[in-house]
Write a protein that holds these residues in place. Sequence first.
Motif: not given
Length: 330
Positions: A99-102, A118-122, A126-129
């Motif tokens: 998650l940190d690397a993403l 895979g959207t669960f990982a994004l 915290g990338l899709v808030e």
Amino acid sequence: MSRTVAMAIAPGALHPWDLYELGVVASIFGTPQPDLADPWYELKVCSVDAQPQTQPIGFGAFLRAEHGLDDLLTADTVIVPSVAAECVTAERELPPELLDALAAAHSGGARMVGLCDGTFALAAAGLVEGRRVAAHWVHAETLAKRFPGIEVDDSVLYVDDGDVLTSAGMTAAVDLCLHLVRRDLGAAVANQLARRMVIPPHRSGGQAQYVDRTVPTHPADDLGVVLQWAVEHLDEPLTVEALAARANMSPRTFHRRLHRSTGATPMQWLLNQRLAHAQSLLETTDFNIERISRLSGLGTATNLRRHFASVIGVTPAEYRRTFARPASMG
């Protein structure tokens, strides 16, 4: 021009169908097409542990990841395919280092792509808030509940939100990956690539044409009997009052019970059943549209086309071309 694509593989056993998305990414971005564009993309398969790593992905299969998470930080595009089921249900958290690397890759300017869950990982990174994302209709409710700050759209095949793109399930990964090629290299290249893959460069409609609209599996017994009866009599005029009387309920109680069981109002539920029956007839018969309209209780071909366009997202003719089963037609 650099076109490095890093595919981030989360640990855990995948379903067999998840291999499809890995294959899509490898086929589109990992197979050079020098006659279409030179250079083509450079694909790096990355895993949580240091490179190289042979990672078990379930059902006796292993994935050879030659790169670690550091390569996400230098990629132009980072793609996260499906994650293990227990990560979707939150029975197991995704590795914090992933998650940190993403998050770091996104901060560094990488275009982020989530295929199916895979959207669960994004989302966990915290990338899709505050953003709109696509999700497979099966996982949409789970995604929305786990991450209430995002707008989940289960009606589309993919969402392009600029620097973050997400797709619905399985084959929608092809739609989104071709869209990326179209963005990067133009429509002519994307169309030619689609032709080589023997697929349409752009599919009509959204996920609505694939959603299951059958009778709920475990409705209350008295309600279930009435709903099954309604499904068997869709070619007849059906009213809420008549269905409520058959269930020995007041219309108000019937409305409340049905909504609690299915999430739909009686008229919404009835329309869904009529459309589901029309879809089945389009798939399995050569009946003309007028006849299908009558048999499904939608009355006229105009009504059928209007509801198909509004709810399913394609015309009846387009749906039939996609889903008809010639061996079953009669």
